[in-house]
Structure formats: structure tokens, C-alpha cells
Design an enzyme around this catalytic site. Structure first.
Site, mmCIF file in Angstrom:
data_model
loop_
_atom_site.group_PDB
_atom_site.id
_atom_site.type_symbol
_atom_site.label_atom_id
_atom_site.label_comp_id
_atom_site.label_asym_id
_atom_site.label_seq_id
_atom_site.Cartn_x
_atom_site.Cartn_y
_atom_site.Cartn_z
ATOM 1 N N HIS A 143 0.750 -1.247 -0.050
ATOM 2 C CA HIS A 143 0.005 0.092 -0.014
ATOM 3 C C HIS A 143 1.000 1.265 0.032
ATOM 4 C CE1 HIS A 143 0.258 -0.247 4.611
ATOM 5 N NE2 HIS A 143 0.519 0.966 4.514
ATOM 6 N N ASP B 75 -11.238 -8.998 2.498
ATOM 7 C CA ASP B 75 -10.409 -10.322 3.147
ATOM 8 C C ASP B 75 -9.313 -10.621 2.650
ATOM 9 O OD1 ASP B 75 -12.243 -11.160 1.379
ATOM 10 O OD2 ASP B 75 -12.629 -13.055 2.344
ATOM 11 N N SER C 49 4.592 1.756 8.565
ATOM 12 C CA SER C 49 4.062 0.672 7.334
ATOM 13 C C SER C 49 5.239 0.304 6.748
ATOM 14 C CB SER C 49 2.699 1.447 6.712
ATOM 15 O OG SER C 49 1.778 1.723 7.405
#
Length: 372
Positions: A164, A229, A305
Site C-alpha cells: 500500500h 479479506d 508501515s
């Protein structure tokens, strides 16, 4: 071969069983991992680089949801592990992969039952100061991405981070084409490089020295399944630098079950946004796990992150202690629990399949990727 029930997650058994002796040392299991090889590569249109870099991940699926979801089929796993490669000139390719299983027994690591969460208490992070720490292993393996995230050196020219940080699931983020990786270096007030200065009375400050990224690999499981998910399970990416970084790096390893981790704890260091310019170290207990994710209560802020989650265990073959990256810190996961938002800190585990893929990206030869 169409639906080998995901080949029981396509995993191979650990050959070493953890003993229960009181003199037992936490030992790296020896895994036989699958083989993942490129099958075909297709040129894609150049991306627009119009997405905003997201430093938090949102998903409607928490631990219970993950554990109750059906296993993907063999064809679905092949699709998730296929990947896009972004080059510095803006060109983009998509590579389909084949998966070859040399052993089909499971490792029994589906995870423990869920335990009650606790609200994060006092801040347990440690800022790392002074070049004697920042420039020494393992802290020296942490680097900063120009998109605002953290990465970890895992080879002479490779950095592991979160997907991401590069791609929001639909498009590449702004700055991904000219992505750079920052290395902390001493900064001297007199303007000198300081390589031969040993007795300066002036404390040294640190600055970032940047290296451009040559190409980036992102698994299709993230690109196709972001914010659901499946996507969270594939929140990892590998960056290849344009030149070697000349620092000691940390090897990747297959993530053992949480109950086999030393003290049940994990460690990672990152560049949290609330402490600009500081490398922040933390460790904490793993509270829950699924096959692909670790849930824990490590204090962290956006910017951490992409940090490499590591543990230190005994390497029986080499008769020494060794740290390995077993996961990638993804960030906060906000989950709707019966209408009530609840947050977790989540790390993506390096499973045997992910190890085979990342290792092949690094080495380009599956024969060098057979032992996890």
C-alpha cells in the site's frame, strides 16, 4: 489440480519439531518451500500515478472473519501470486506464475484461538539516537521510502515494504515512478563528510542519502483484492535499487507459528510520522494470528508501515543466533465489529509461498530458494 483446496495453503511441513526440554533454545524450523516460477509476461499500459499514498489500511475483515473464510483454490492462489512489475521509466508488466509443490503436508500453523484485545496503554516505542546505534545492525537495515513509509534491506539491492506504500489497490501512488529509498547518514556541522573524523566534540546529526528504485514488484493479490479479506494478506512489495546499498541486510524467513516465537514477541523499527527524522524501535507480544496475518499491540504511527517484522532465533545448521524478517508491518486495521469500530495492528506473515515468491524476486533462481 484445479482446486487442491489451496494445497492446504500449499505448505510444506517444518522438518524440525520444537522440543519441550527446559534447555530448549528457540530454533528456526527448516521448511521445504514450494517453487514459484514465471510462466508468461504481458506488457501493460503505463500507469497514471494518481493515487494518494495511504499510510493506514482499512479492511472489513478481522481475525474471526479471516479464520472462517474458505481456502482459496489453486487457481486463485496462482492469480494472487502473479504480479506487476513497475520500472523506473514508467513501463509496467504483468507476470503470471506457476506453483510447483514438492511436498503437500501441512505445518499445523493455522493459529491460536482469538484472545481479548486491550486498548493500547502508555507509549512503548523507543527512538533510536546516535550513529553508534543507527548505523549498526539491526537498526541500519531500516530505510525510509520517499512515499512516506518504511522499508527493510533484505539483499544487496533489495528493500521489502508494504504494497500500500506503492499502490492503493487500484492505481500506483504519486511518486511511485520516481520512488527513492533513504539511508540515514551522519551530518556534520562543518560540512565535511566526516569519514575520517573520530574525535569531534560536536554531536553528529543524521540526514538521508537517497537511492533511486529501478523496479518494483507488487503481487496481484493486493492489486485485485485491496480493502477486503484477501487484499490484506498480500500487502507486501519488493523494491530493487539502481545500485547496491553496501550495508548489512537482514534475510527473510518463513514465519513460524506465534507459539514458537521467542517469548511470543516480535520486533520492528520504522520512521513513524509523529517523530520526524527519528528511527523508532518497538517490540510486543503477538496476540492472535491467522495463516497470513499476525495481530499485535505494538504501538505505531503512520510512517511505520512497511517495516520488517523480525525475531532472533537459533540457527541449528550454522550454530549461531540469527535474526530474520518474518513479516511486514501493514499498519492499523479498522474492523467493523457488529457496528462498533475496533482497531488492530497487523503484520503480513511471510508464508512458504510468499517466501518462495520474494526469494525468487531477489535471486532469480528457485534453486536458491528451497530452504525457508
Amino acid at each position: 489440480m484445479a482446486a487442491l483446496s489451496t494445497l492446504i495453503l500449499l505448505l510444506c511441513a517444518a522438518k524440525d519439531v520444537m522440543p519441550s526440554s527446559p534447555h530448549w533454545k528457540p530454533t528456526w524450523p527448516s521448511y521445504r518451500v514450494p517453487v514459484i516460477l514465471p510462466q508468461s509476461t504481458l506488457n501493460l499500459d503505463k500507469p497514471q500515478f494518481d493515487a494518494e499514498a495511504r499510510l493506514e489500511v482499512v479492511s472489513p475483515c478481522g481475525p474471526v472473519c479471516h479464520k472462517s473464510s474458505p481456502l482459496p483454490t489453486y487457481e486463485e492462489v496462482k492469480n494472487y501470486l502473479s504480479y506487476e512489475t513497475l520500472y523506473a521509466n514508467g513501463s509496467l508488466t504483468e507476470t503470471e506464475v506457476g506453483i510447483y509443490i514438492l511436498s503437500n503436508s501441512g505445518d499445523g500453523s493455522r493459529g491460536r484461538s482469538r484472545t481479548k484485545r486491550q486498548i493500547y496503554g502508555y507509549d512503548s516505542r523507543f527512538s533510536i539516537f546516535g550513529k553508534d546505534f543507527l548505523l549498526n545492525y539491526p537498526f541500519s537495515t531500516s530505510v525510509k521510502l520517499s512515499t512516506g513509509c518504511t522499508g527493510t534491506l533484505v539483499a544487496e539491492k533489495h528493500v521489502l515494504t508494504a504494497a500500500h506504500c506503492i499502490h492503493d489497490g487500484k492505481s500506483y501512488v504519486k511518486g511511485a515512478q520516481k520512488l527513492r529509498v533513504g539511508f540515514l547518514k551522519p551530518k556534520h556541522k562543518d560540512g565535511s563528510k566526516g569519514s575520517n573524523i573520530t574525535n569531534s566534540a560536536i554531536p553528529e546529526k543524521m540526514k538521508f542519502q537517497w537511492i533511486r528504485v529501478k523496479r518494483t514488484h507488487v503481487p496481484k493479490g493486493w492489486i485485485k483484492g485491496n480493502a477486503n479479506d484477501i487484499g490484506m494478506d498480500y500487502d507486501y512489495a519488493l523494491l530493487e535499487l539502481k545500485k547496491p546499498h553496501k550495508r548489512k541486510f537482514m534475510k527473510i524467513g518463513v514465519s513460524p507459528p506465534a507459539r514458537h516465537l521467542p517469548g511470543g514477541r516480535i520486533h520492528f523499527s520504522g520512521y513513524d510520522n509523529d517523530r520526524p527524522g527519528n528511527l523508532v524501535y518497538r517490540f510486543c507480544d503477538v496476540k492472535d494470528e491467522t495463516y497470513d496475518l499476525l495481530y499485535q499491540q505494538c504501538d505505531a504511527q503512520p510512517g511505520a508501515s512497511g517495516s520488517g517484522v523480525y525475531v532472533r532465533m537459533w540457527k541449528r545448521q550454522n550454530h549461531k543466533w540469527e535474526r530474520k524478517i518474518i513479516g511486514i508491518f501493514s499498519g492499523h486495521q479498522w474492523v467493523d465489529m457488529n457496528g462498533t469500530p475496533q482497531d488492530f495492528n497487523v503484520a503480513v506473515r511471510i508464508t512458504p509461498l510468499k517466501y518462495a515468491q520474494i526469494c525468487y524476486w531477489i535471486k532469480g533462481n528457485y534453486l536458491d530458494c528451497r530452504e525457508g
